[in-house]
Scaffold this motif. Sequence first.
Motif, short mmCIF file in Angstrom:
data_model
loop_
_atom_site.label_atom_id
_atom_site.label_comp_id
_atom_site.label_asym_id
_atom_site.label_seq_id
_atom_site.Cartn_x
_atom_site.Cartn_y
_atom_site.Cartn_z
N THR A 145 0.85 -1.18 0.00
CA THR A 145 0.00 0.00 0.00
C THR A 145 0.89 1.23 0.00
OG1 THR A 145 -1.69 -1.16 1.29
CG2 THR A 145 -1.86 1.24 1.17
N PHE A 146 0.72 2.07 -1.01
CA PHE A 146 1.51 3.30 -1.10
C PHE A 146 0.79 4.41 -0.34
CE2 PHE A 146 3.54 0.84 -4.26
CZ PHE A 146 4.79 1.39 -4.48
N PRO A 155 8.14 16.83 -3.25
CA PRO A 155 7.61 16.42 -4.56
C PRO A 155 8.71 15.83 -5.43
CG PRO A 155 7.87 18.81 -4.46
CD PRO A 155 8.14 18.30 -3.07
N ASP A 156 8.30 15.04 -6.40
CA ASP A 156 9.26 14.47 -7.34
C ASP A 156 9.96 15.56 -8.13
OD1 ASP A 156 8.26 12.08 -6.46
OD2 ASP A 156 7.33 11.50 -8.37
N THR A 157 11.22 15.32 -8.46
CA THR A 157 11.95 16.15 -9.40
C THR A 157 12.31 15.26 -10.59
OG1 THR A 157 14.22 15.70 -8.66
CG2 THR A 157 12.94 17.31 -7.37
N PRO A 158 12.90 15.81 -11.64
CA PRO A 158 13.28 14.95 -12.76
C PRO A 158 14.28 13.86 -12.41
CG PRO A 158 13.20 17.25 -13.45
CD PRO A 158 13.04 17.24 -11.96
N THR A 159 14.99 14.00 -11.27
CA THR A 159 16.02 13.01 -10.94
C THR A 159 15.91 12.45 -9.52
OG1 THR A 159 17.51 14.79 -10.22
CG2 THR A 159 17.68 14.06 -12.53
N LEU A 160 14.88 12.82 -8.77
CA LEU A 160 14.76 12.37 -7.38
C LEU A 160 13.30 12.16 -7.01
CD1 LEU A 160 16.14 11.87 -4.58
CD2 LEU A 160 15.85 14.32 -4.15
N ALA A 161 13.02 11.03 -6.35
CA ALA A 161 11.65 10.74 -5.91
C ALA A 161 11.70 9.91 -4.63
CB ALA A 161 10.89 9.98 -6.99
N TYR A 162 10.69 10.11 -3.78
CA TYR A 162 10.54 9.32 -2.56
C TYR A 162 9.18 8.63 -2.59
CZ TYR A 162 14.53 11.84 -0.58
OH TYR A 162 15.78 12.36 -0.35
N ARG A 163 9.17 7.41 -2.09
CA ARG A 163 7.92 6.68 -1.96
C ARG A 163 7.87 6.02 -0.58
NH1 ARG A 163 7.32 9.38 -5.68
NH2 ARG A 163 6.53 8.89 -7.76
N GLU A 164 6.69 6.05 0.06
CA GLU A 164 6.49 5.34 1.31
C GLU A 164 5.54 4.18 1.05
OE1 GLU A 164 5.33 7.80 4.54
OE2 GLU A 164 7.36 8.61 4.82
N ILE A 165 5.95 2.99 1.47
CA ILE A 165 5.21 1.78 1.17
C ILE A 165 4.94 1.01 2.46
CG2 ILE A 165 5.11 -0.28 -0.29
CD1 ILE A 165 7.54 0.84 -1.81
N PHE A 166 3.67 0.70 2.68
CA PHE A 166 3.32 -0.20 3.78
C PHE A 166 3.32 -1.62 3.22
CE2 PHE A 166 0.11 -2.50 6.33
CZ PHE A 166 0.80 -2.50 7.53
N VAL A 167 4.13 -2.48 3.82
CA VAL A 167 4.29 -3.86 3.37
C VAL A 167 3.60 -4.77 4.38
CG1 VAL A 167 5.95 -5.69 2.83
CG2 VAL A 167 6.51 -3.30 2.29
N GLU A 168 2.65 -5.56 3.90
CA GLU A 168 1.94 -6.51 4.75
C GLU A 168 2.07 -7.89 4.12
OE1 GLU A 168 -2.41 -6.96 6.93
OE2 GLU A 168 -2.21 -5.70 5.15
N GLY A 169 2.81 -8.78 4.80
CA GLY A 169 3.12 -10.07 4.21
C GLY A 169 2.35 -11.22 4.83
N THR A 170 2.27 -12.30 4.07
CA THR A 170 1.67 -13.55 4.52
C THR A 170 2.66 -14.66 4.27
OG1 THR A 170 -0.57 -12.78 3.99
CG2 THR A 170 -0.26 -15.16 4.23
N ALA A 171 2.82 -15.53 5.26
CA ALA A 171 3.70 -16.69 5.12
C ALA A 171 2.86 -17.94 4.91
CB ALA A 171 4.58 -16.84 6.36
N ARG A 172 3.27 -18.77 3.98
CA ARG A 172 2.53 -20.01 3.68
C ARG A 172 3.51 -21.18 3.74
NH1 ARG A 172 0.41 -15.97 0.50
NH2 ARG A 172 -1.87 -15.76 0.58
N GLY A 173 3.22 -22.10 4.65
CA GLY A 173 4.11 -23.24 4.81
C GLY A 173 3.80 -24.37 3.85
N ARG A 174 4.81 -25.14 3.58
CA ARG A 174 4.63 -26.31 2.72
C ARG A 174 3.85 -27.41 3.43
NH1 ARG A 174 8.84 -23.55 0.67
NH2 ARG A 174 9.22 -23.75 -1.58
N ASP A 175 3.63 -27.24 4.75
CA ASP A 175 2.82 -28.19 5.50
C ASP A 175 1.37 -27.71 5.64
OD1 ASP A 175 3.19 -26.05 7.17
OD2 ASP A 175 4.07 -27.19 8.82
#
Length: 229
Positions: A145-146, A155-175
Amino acid sequence: MRKGITTVLVTVVGAAVLAGCGLKDLREESDGAGGGTDPDPVASDTFVPKAPVPRGKPLDGGSGLPAPPKADDRDPTSVARAWATVAYGYDTAYDAGRQDAVLRTLPYLTPARASAEREHVSAGGTGGDWNVWARHRAWTTVRLTFEDGDDDLPPDTPTLAYREIFVEGTARGRDGWTGPGPRLMASVKLTRAVDGPWRVADVRVVEEVLPPAVRPSAPSSAPPPARKN
């Protein structure tokens, strides 16, 4: 929860971002127990060096992870999304630690950042969450989620940008087990030469404290999906 993490992140790095400084990687600032590292450690009789974490093995068709996404080099958001998808996609049947996933992000990094990641040697353990995933031979996938409309980012410039990202992961076992994967807020700095491809130059991460582990689901003998190449 995302807003809470964002508040912490802005408090920690807002001044650096607004000043146009690079976002320093937290990996070298903490030993995993919340303590900082000494930039010039002094050897002593009580000092016990951490053993390097060995590298894993290359992914193949038995991995549950998808092939790395192809990013639109003209779009910093696309590059940041591809980077995060790969950086937090682990497969404990192949990876010895998180750095193995980081090394799969090299195509999305600036040359300087890529060189630093190649030379980085992870030390110490891989952490309690990784040990849980490894017991189930799990792989992780993430939902991104950005954070849009954040006035604290320049703000973005022609050569520089910042992004903040929320990372939500799920783990799935082979069992058949399913549990929480990585959860964090990543502030990503991207750069490029004029009209060149966007690349990730720096990253700063605030980990989210996970709730109590979810109860394992019923085991299943179903194999992981075939890796798409």
